[in-house]
Design a protein around this motif. Structure first.
Motif, short mmCIF file in Angstrom:
data_model
loop_
_atom_site.label_atom_id
_atom_site.label_comp_id
_atom_site.label_asym_id
_atom_site.label_seq_id
_atom_site.Cartn_x
_atom_site.Cartn_y
_atom_site.Cartn_z
N GLY A 1 1.69 48.22 53.85
CA GLY A 1 1.89 49.60 54.29
C GLY A 1 0.64 50.29 54.74
O GLY A 1 0.68 51.20 55.57
N HIS A 2 -0.52 49.90 54.26
CA HIS A 2 -1.77 50.54 54.63
C HIS A 2 -2.30 50.06 55.98
O HIS A 2 -3.28 50.58 56.48
CB HIS A 2 -2.82 50.33 53.54
N LYS A 3 -1.66 49.07 56.57
CA LYS A 3 -2.10 48.53 57.86
C LYS A 3 -1.01 48.76 58.89
O LYS A 3 0.16 48.86 58.56
CB LYS A 3 -2.39 47.04 57.75
N LYS A 4 -1.41 48.80 60.15
CA LYS A 4 -0.43 48.91 61.22
C LYS A 4 0.32 47.60 61.35
O LYS A 4 -0.15 46.55 60.93
CB LYS A 4 -1.12 49.23 62.54
N TRP A 5 1.48 47.62 61.97
CA TRP A 5 2.29 46.43 62.15
C TRP A 5 1.52 45.40 62.96
O TRP A 5 0.92 45.69 63.98
CB TRP A 5 3.59 46.79 62.88
N GLY A 6 1.48 44.18 62.50
CA GLY A 6 0.79 43.10 63.19
C GLY A 6 -0.66 42.97 62.81
O GLY A 6 -1.36 42.10 63.30
N GLU A 7 -1.18 43.82 61.94
CA GLU A 7 -2.58 43.74 61.54
C GLU A 7 -2.74 43.20 60.12
O GLU A 7 -3.73 43.46 59.46
CB GLU A 7 -3.22 45.12 61.60
N ALA A 8 -1.78 42.44 59.66
CA ALA A 8 -1.82 41.93 58.29
C ALA A 8 -2.99 40.96 58.10
O ALA A 8 -3.58 40.92 57.03
CB ALA A 8 -0.51 41.25 57.93
N MET A 9 -3.34 40.21 59.15
CA MET A 9 -4.44 39.26 59.04
C MET A 9 -5.51 39.60 60.06
O MET A 9 -5.22 40.02 61.16
CB MET A 9 -3.94 37.83 59.27
N SER A 10 -6.74 39.40 59.67
CA SER A 10 -7.85 39.65 60.56
C SER A 10 -7.89 38.57 61.65
O SER A 10 -7.56 37.42 61.40
CB SER A 10 -9.15 39.63 59.77
N SER A 11 -8.32 38.94 62.85
CA SER A 11 -8.39 37.97 63.93
C SER A 11 -9.61 37.07 63.80
O SER A 11 -9.64 35.98 64.32
CB SER A 11 -8.41 38.68 65.27
N LYS A 12 -10.66 37.53 63.10
CA LYS A 12 -11.84 36.71 62.90
C LYS A 12 -11.68 35.88 61.64
O LYS A 12 -11.18 36.36 60.63
CB LYS A 12 -13.09 37.57 62.76
N LYS A 13 -12.10 34.64 61.72
CA LYS A 13 -12.04 33.76 60.56
C LYS A 13 -13.39 33.80 59.84
O LYS A 13 -14.43 33.87 60.46
CB LYS A 13 -11.71 32.34 60.97
N MET A 14 -13.34 33.69 58.55
CA MET A 14 -14.55 33.61 57.74
C MET A 14 -14.95 32.15 57.62
O MET A 14 -14.13 31.26 57.75
CB MET A 14 -14.29 34.19 56.35
N GLY A 15 -16.22 31.91 57.34
CA GLY A 15 -16.66 30.55 57.09
C GLY A 15 -17.71 30.09 58.07
O GLY A 15 -18.31 30.88 58.79
N ARG A 16 -17.89 28.80 58.11
CA ARG A 16 -18.91 28.19 58.94
C ARG A 16 -18.54 28.31 60.41
O ARG A 16 -17.41 28.07 60.79
CB ARG A 16 -19.04 26.72 58.55
N PRO A 17 -19.50 28.67 61.27
CA PRO A 17 -19.20 28.75 62.71
C PRO A 17 -18.94 27.36 63.29
O PRO A 17 -19.44 26.36 62.76
CB PRO A 17 -20.46 29.36 63.31
N PRO A 18 -18.17 27.29 64.37
CA PRO A 18 -17.87 25.98 64.97
C PRO A 18 -19.14 25.31 65.50
O PRO A 18 -20.06 25.97 65.98
CB PRO A 18 -16.90 26.31 66.10
N SER A 19 -19.17 24.00 65.43
CA SER A 19 -20.32 23.22 65.87
C SER A 19 -20.32 23.06 67.39
O SER A 19 -19.27 23.04 68.02
CB SER A 19 -20.26 21.84 65.22
N ASP A 20 -21.52 22.94 67.96
CA ASP A 20 -21.64 22.68 69.40
C ASP A 20 -21.23 21.24 69.72
O ASP A 20 -20.79 20.94 70.82
CB ASP A 20 -23.08 22.91 69.87
N ASN A 21 -21.42 20.35 68.75
CA ASN A 21 -21.10 18.94 68.94
C ASN A 21 -20.29 18.46 67.73
O ASN A 21 -20.83 17.79 66.85
CB ASN A 21 -22.39 18.12 69.09
N PRO A 22 -19.00 18.79 67.67
CA PRO A 22 -18.22 18.43 66.48
C PRO A 22 -18.07 16.92 66.35
O PRO A 22 -17.92 16.20 67.34
CB PRO A 22 -16.87 19.09 66.73
N LYS A 23 -18.14 16.46 65.12
CA LYS A 23 -17.99 15.03 64.84
C LYS A 23 -16.57 14.79 64.34
O LYS A 23 -16.32 14.72 63.15
CB LYS A 23 -19.04 14.61 63.83
N SER A 24 -15.66 14.68 65.28
CA SER A 24 -14.25 14.60 64.93
C SER A 24 -13.71 13.17 64.87
O SER A 24 -12.62 12.94 64.36
CB SER A 24 -13.42 15.42 65.92
#
Length: 81
Positions: free
Chosen positions: A15-38
């Protein structure tokens, strides 16, 4: 009665947030790698090779993956000469 409970629950949770704003668009954590080792490579090794690998890891204070990558780079550079 049940609908009232669900609406009250939704209001208290979101109720304290507008509709559709339940989750933040930015993710927390380590930034993505320039050369991911997938890519994952499985290698069979005997106990002697594994012991040598672990000795390199201990001396270089790095990981098994890093030692293997360095070995591949070294062999590749030798082949280019």
């Amino acid at each position: 009665m049940r609908i009232d409970f669900l609406l009250l629950h939704l209001y208290t949770c979101y109720g304290h947030k507008k509709w559709g704003e339940a989750m933040s668009s930015k993710k927390m954590g380590r930034p993505p790698s320039d050369n991911p080792k997938s890519e994952l490579i499985r290698v069979r090794a005997d106990q002697t090779i594994l012991s040598k690998l672990d000795a390199c890891v201990e001396q270089l204070k790095t990981t098994r993956s890093d030692v293997i990558r360095q070995g591949i780079e070294k062999v590749y550079d030798e082949l280019q000469k």
